[in-house]
Write a protein that holds these residues in place. Structure first.
Motif, PDB file in Angstrom:
ATOM      1  N   THR A 171     -14.528  -1.066  30.904  1.00 10.83           N
ATOM      2  CA  THR A 171     -13.876  -2.365  31.026  1.00 10.83           C
ATOM      3  C   THR A 171     -12.494  -2.223  30.414  1.00 10.83           C
ATOM      4  OG1 THR A 171     -14.698  -3.146  28.889  1.00 10.83           O
ATOM      5  CG2 THR A 171     -16.033  -3.660  30.840  1.00 10.83           C
ATOM      6  N   ASN A 172     -11.658  -3.202  30.618  1.00  8.26           N
ATOM      7  CA  ASN A 172     -10.313  -3.170  30.054  1.00  8.26           C
ATOM      8  C   ASN A 172     -10.377  -3.663  28.609  1.00  8.26           C
ATOM      9  OD1 ASN A 172      -7.565  -2.846  29.853  1.00  8.26           O
ATOM     10  ND2 ASN A 172      -7.076  -4.772  30.838  1.00  8.26           N
ATOM     11  N   ASP A 173     -10.830  -2.773  27.705  1.00  5.75           N
ATOM     12  CA  ASP A 173     -11.040  -3.176  26.313  1.00  5.75           C
ATOM     13  C   ASP A 173     -10.112  -2.473  25.327  1.00  5.75           C
ATOM     14  OD1 ASP A 173     -12.294  -0.723  26.755  1.00  5.75           O
ATOM     15  OD2 ASP A 173     -13.920  -1.115  25.370  1.00  5.75           O
ATOM     16  N   ASN A 174      -9.157  -1.703  25.826  1.00  2.66           N
ATOM     17  CA  ASN A 174      -8.212  -1.017  24.940  1.00  2.66           C
ATOM     18  C   ASN A 174      -6.777  -1.332  25.360  1.00  2.66           C
ATOM     19  OD1 ASN A 174      -9.891   0.858  23.193  1.00  2.66           O
ATOM     20  ND2 ASN A 174     -10.682   1.282  25.239  1.00  2.66           N
ATOM     21  N   PRO A 175      -5.925  -1.645  24.397  1.00  5.17           N
ATOM     22  CA  PRO A 175      -4.524  -1.917  24.737  1.00  5.17           C
ATOM     23  C   PRO A 175      -3.764  -0.604  24.908  1.00  5.17           C
ATOM     24  CG  PRO A 175      -4.802  -2.083  22.380  1.00  5.17           C
ATOM     25  CD  PRO A 175      -6.182  -1.832  22.966  1.00  5.17           C
ATOM     26  N   PRO A 176      -2.681  -0.641  25.678  1.00  6.77           N
ATOM     27  CA  PRO A 176      -1.829   0.554  25.733  1.00  6.77           C
ATOM     28  C   PRO A 176      -1.161   0.765  24.373  1.00  6.77           C
ATOM     29  CG  PRO A 176      -0.858  -1.234  27.009  1.00  6.77           C
ATOM     30  CD  PRO A 176      -2.189  -1.715  26.526  1.00  6.77           C
ATOM     31  N   ILE A 177      -0.949   2.015  24.032  1.00  6.39           N
ATOM     32  CA  ILE A 177      -0.322   2.369  22.762  1.00  6.39           C
ATOM     33  C   ILE A 177       0.968   3.126  23.076  1.00  6.39           C
ATOM     34  CG2 ILE A 177      -0.580   3.635  20.586  1.00  6.39           C
ATOM     35  CD1 ILE A 177      -2.666   1.466  20.801  1.00  6.39           C
ATOM     36  N   LEU A 178       2.080   2.595  22.629  1.00  7.41           N
ATOM     37  CA  LEU A 178       3.353   3.309  22.771  1.00  7.41           C
ATOM     38  C   LEU A 178       3.353   4.508  21.840  1.00  7.41           C
ATOM     39  CD1 LEU A 178       5.612   0.187  22.970  1.00  7.41           C
ATOM     40  CD2 LEU A 178       5.584   1.993  24.694  1.00  7.41           C
ATOM     41  N   THR A 179       3.929   5.619  22.288  1.00  6.55           N
ATOM     42  CA  THR A 179       3.893   6.843  21.485  1.00  6.55           C
ATOM     43  C   THR A 179       4.751   6.744  20.224  1.00  6.55           C
ATOM     44  OG1 THR A 179       5.638   7.787  22.868  1.00  6.55           O
ATOM     45  CG2 THR A 179       3.370   8.341  23.449  1.00  6.55           C
ATOM     46  N   ARG A 180       5.671   5.802  20.193  1.00  9.96           N
ATOM     47  CA  ARG A 180       6.495   5.584  18.990  1.00  9.96           C
ATOM     48  C   ARG A 180       6.597   4.094  18.721  1.00  9.96           C
ATOM     49  NH1 ARG A 180      11.907   8.957  19.562  1.00  9.96           N
ATOM     50  NH2 ARG A 180      12.102   8.174  17.446  1.00  9.96           N
ATOM     51  N   ASN A 181       6.741   3.743  17.452  1.00 12.11           N
ATOM     52  CA  ASN A 181       6.916   2.336  17.077  1.00 12.11           C
ATOM     53  C   ASN A 181       8.353   1.861  17.230  1.00 12.11           C
ATOM     54  OD1 ASN A 181       4.235   1.941  16.407  1.00 12.11           O
ATOM     55  ND2 ASN A 181       4.527   2.690  14.336  1.00 12.11           N
ATOM     56  N   THR A 182       9.291   2.774  17.026  1.00 13.92           N
ATOM     57  CA  THR A 182      10.710   2.437  17.089  1.00 13.92           C
ATOM     58  C   THR A 182      11.442   3.499  17.893  1.00 13.92           C
ATOM     59  OG1 THR A 182      10.575   1.459  14.881  1.00 13.92           O
ATOM     60  CG2 THR A 182      12.770   1.983  15.695  1.00 13.92           C
ATOM     61  N   TYR A 183      12.369   3.055  18.711  1.00 13.34           N
ATOM     62  CA  TYR A 183      13.200   3.979  19.499  1.00 13.34           C
ATOM     63  C   TYR A 183      14.655   3.696  19.162  1.00 13.34           C
ATOM     64  CZ  TYR A 183       9.070   4.804  22.388  1.00 13.34           C
ATOM     65  OH  TYR A 183       7.826   5.141  22.837  1.00 13.34           O
ATOM     66  N   ILE A 184      15.380   4.741  18.817  1.00 17.24           N
ATOM     67  CA  ILE A 184      16.817   4.631  18.593  1.00 17.24           C
ATOM     68  C   ILE A 184      17.463   5.659  19.507  1.00 17.24           C
ATOM     69  CG2 ILE A 184      18.704   4.890  16.943  1.00 17.24           C
ATOM     70  CD1 ILE A 184      16.641   4.171  14.733  1.00 17.24           C
ATOM     71  N   VAL A 185      18.340   5.203  20.376  1.00 18.65           N
ATOM     72  CA  VAL A 185      18.975   6.108  21.331  1.00 18.65           C
ATOM     73  C   VAL A 185      20.480   5.930  21.292  1.00 18.65           C
ATOM     74  CG1 VAL A 185      16.995   6.172  22.870  1.00 18.65           C
ATOM     75  CG2 VAL A 185      18.753   4.478  23.251  1.00 18.65           C
ATOM     76  N   GLY A 186      21.146   6.964  21.692  1.00 15.57           N
ATOM     77  CA  GLY A 186      22.598   6.908  21.846  1.00 15.57           C
ATOM     78  C   GLY A 186      22.970   7.552  23.167  1.00 15.57           C
ATOM     79  N   PHE A 187      24.108   7.176  23.698  1.00 16.54           N
ATOM     80  CA  PHE A 187      24.576   7.779  24.940  1.00 16.54           C
ATOM     81  C   PHE A 187      26.089   7.673  24.981  1.00 16.54           C
ATOM     82  CE2 PHE A 187      23.604   3.390  25.767  1.00 16.54           C
ATOM     83  CZ  PHE A 187      24.632   2.927  26.558  1.00 16.54           C
ATOM     84  N   SER A 188      26.670   8.477  25.815  1.00 16.32           N
ATOM     85  CA  SER A 188      28.132   8.567  25.896  1.00 16.32           C
ATOM     86  C   SER A 188      28.713   7.326  26.563  1.00 16.32           C
ATOM     87  CB  SER A 188      28.513   9.812  26.706  1.00 16.32           C
ATOM     88  OG  SER A 188      29.889   9.804  26.986  1.00 16.32           O
ATOM     89  N   GLU A 189      29.865   6.919  26.052  1.00 17.26           N
ATOM     90  CA  GLU A 189      30.547   5.790  26.673  1.00 17.26           C
ATOM     91  C   GLU A 189      31.042   6.146  28.076  1.00 17.26           C
ATOM     92  OE1 GLU A 189      34.135   4.598  24.691  1.00 17.26           O
ATOM     93  OE2 GLU A 189      34.675   6.667  24.256  1.00 17.26           O
TER      94      GLU A 189
END
Length: 140
Positions: free
Chosen positions: A80-98
């Motif tokens: 049954t659908n008894d488990n929530p999805p779990i993100l592999t990280r709690n926080t994401y910090i990203v950067g990219f070029s302007e």
């Protein structure tokens, strides 16, 4: 509840044809109703922990000597659908070029779900839409 049924051609009036049932081996957490062969459980089933159980049931008559036979019972636990999805990280910090060009991949989120399909299909949702960013809800 699951019921195992046996028949005996001996006379029920003398008691020789009366059948009683017992669990002679297998997984713990199951019990039977002695005279009707109904198997009950005291377990809280969770397919992600154990997805099947095996029991050996014996049917015995009341003859002298008592005669018996056994059968194997496999109990399969469906998901049954008894488990929530779990993100592999709690926080994401990203950067990219302007100087990043249109449609540059900035980040891809990953998640897992212990359920089986179709319950393990994960759709991502961007709660706060930021102008100028595109988000794919199927791939994260």
């Amino acid at each position: 509840a699951l019921q195992v049924v046996a028949t005996d051609l001996d006379d029920v009036i003398t008691g020789n044809g009366n059948i009683s049932y017992s669990i002679v081996s297998g997984d713990v957490g199951f019990y039977y109703s002695d005279y009707n062969g109904t198997i009950h459980s005291t377990l809280r089933f969770d397919r992600e922990i154990k997805d099947w159980y095996q029991l050996v049931i014996q049917a015995s008559d009341n003859g002298t000597p008592p005669l018996s036979s056994t059968t194997s019972v496999t109990i399969s636990v469906t998901d049954t659908n008894d488990n929530p999805p779990i993100l592999t990280r709690n926080t994401y910090i990203v950067g990219f070029s302007e100087n990043a060009v249109f449609d540059t991949k900035i980040i891809q989120f990953m998640a897992t779900d212990a359920d089986l399909p179709p319950y393990s299909t994960i759709l991502f949702e961007l709660v706060t839409l930021i102008q100028g960013f595109l988000f794919d809800s199927e791939t994260g």
